[in-house]
Design an enzyme around this catalytic site. Structure first.
Site, mmCIF file in Angstrom:
data_model
loop_
_atom_site.group_PDB
_atom_site.id
_atom_site.type_symbol
_atom_site.label_atom_id
_atom_site.label_comp_id
_atom_site.label_asym_id
_atom_site.label_seq_id
_atom_site.Cartn_x
_atom_site.Cartn_y
_atom_site.Cartn_z
ATOM 1 N N VAL A 177 102.897 41.944 -6.955
ATOM 2 C CA VAL A 177 103.551 40.973 -6.075
ATOM 3 C C VAL A 177 102.505 40.207 -5.256
ATOM 4 O O VAL A 177 102.618 38.993 -5.059
ATOM 5 C CB VAL A 177 104.580 41.660 -5.139
ATOM 6 C CG1 VAL A 177 105.189 40.660 -4.160
ATOM 7 C CG2 VAL A 177 105.665 42.349 -5.950
ATOM 8 N N CYS A 178 101.495 40.910 -4.808
ATOM 9 C CA CYS A 178 100.486 40.329 -3.906
ATOM 10 C C CYS A 178 99.847 39.040 -4.433
ATOM 11 O O CYS A 178 99.772 38.051 -3.698
ATOM 12 C CB CYS A 178 99.412 41.353 -3.567
ATOM 13 S SG CYS A 178 100.063 42.846 -2.778
#
Length: 185
Positions: free
Chosen positions: A57-58
């Site tokens: 996600v980052c």
């Protein structure tokens, strides 16, 4: 006892951390401190945190902030990304990930976890930072905080909308966007 999240109206804590600012050999690292947030040019700061490098996600968030870098610059706001990974891990990730090679903002390394702890965003079990975003005014005062669970990415357009609203220094109604009327008392 867990420290509460730093909130609106509080001064951003003092810090000095290393950051990755370039992929160019010999120019990769630069120290950033809380003094850099204070300025007389009226510059705001948006400091956003992600849990871990080399995750899923980052990089979607980091890439989206980077795509919108000009939006922050146009609003006289510095953009800083941060996690509890080291500057060397940040550098390796930038070199390894296509979406991160050309970042226009620094990746702050809070390896001691002291800043994340001072901000109250250190996840208690893994000791990694939550997905937190702080908007800090030119006097070093926190004006907005948003914290997400580890598995949910944030909305960069909302960060920009809130920055716009804060910079009006006026009353902004629900769903207000730049260019719309503010409320008159």
């Amino acid at each position: 006892m867990t420290k509460g999240i730093l909130s609106i109206g509080q001064p951003f804590p003092a810090f000095k951390k290393s950051a990755v600012v370039s992929l160019e050999k010999g120019k990769e690292f630069f120290d950033i401190s809380s003094d850099d947030l204070l300025n007389e040019e009226g510059r705001w700061t948006v400091l956003f945190w992600w849990p871990k490098d080399f995750t899923f996600v980052c990089p979607t968030e980091i890439a989206e902030f980077n795509k919108n870098f000009g939006e922050f610059r146009d609003r006289n706001a510095s953009l800083i990304g941060a996690s509890t990974d080291s500057e060397f891990v940040h550098l390796a990730w930038r070199k390894n990930h296509d979406d991160l090679r050309d970042l226009k903002f620094p990746m702050l390394a809070d390896t001691s976890k002291s800043l994340a702890e001072d901000l109250g965003i250190l996840e208690p079990t893994e000791k990694i930072a939550y997905r937190a975003t702080f908007i800090i005014d030119p006097q070093g005062i926190v004006r907005w905080v948003s914290v997400y669970d580890l598995n949910v990415g944030r909305n960069v357009k909302e960060v920009i909308r809130v920055l716009d609203a804060l910079q009006t220094d006026e009353l902004c109604p629900c769903n207000w966007e730049k260019g719309k009327e503010t409320l008159k008392m």
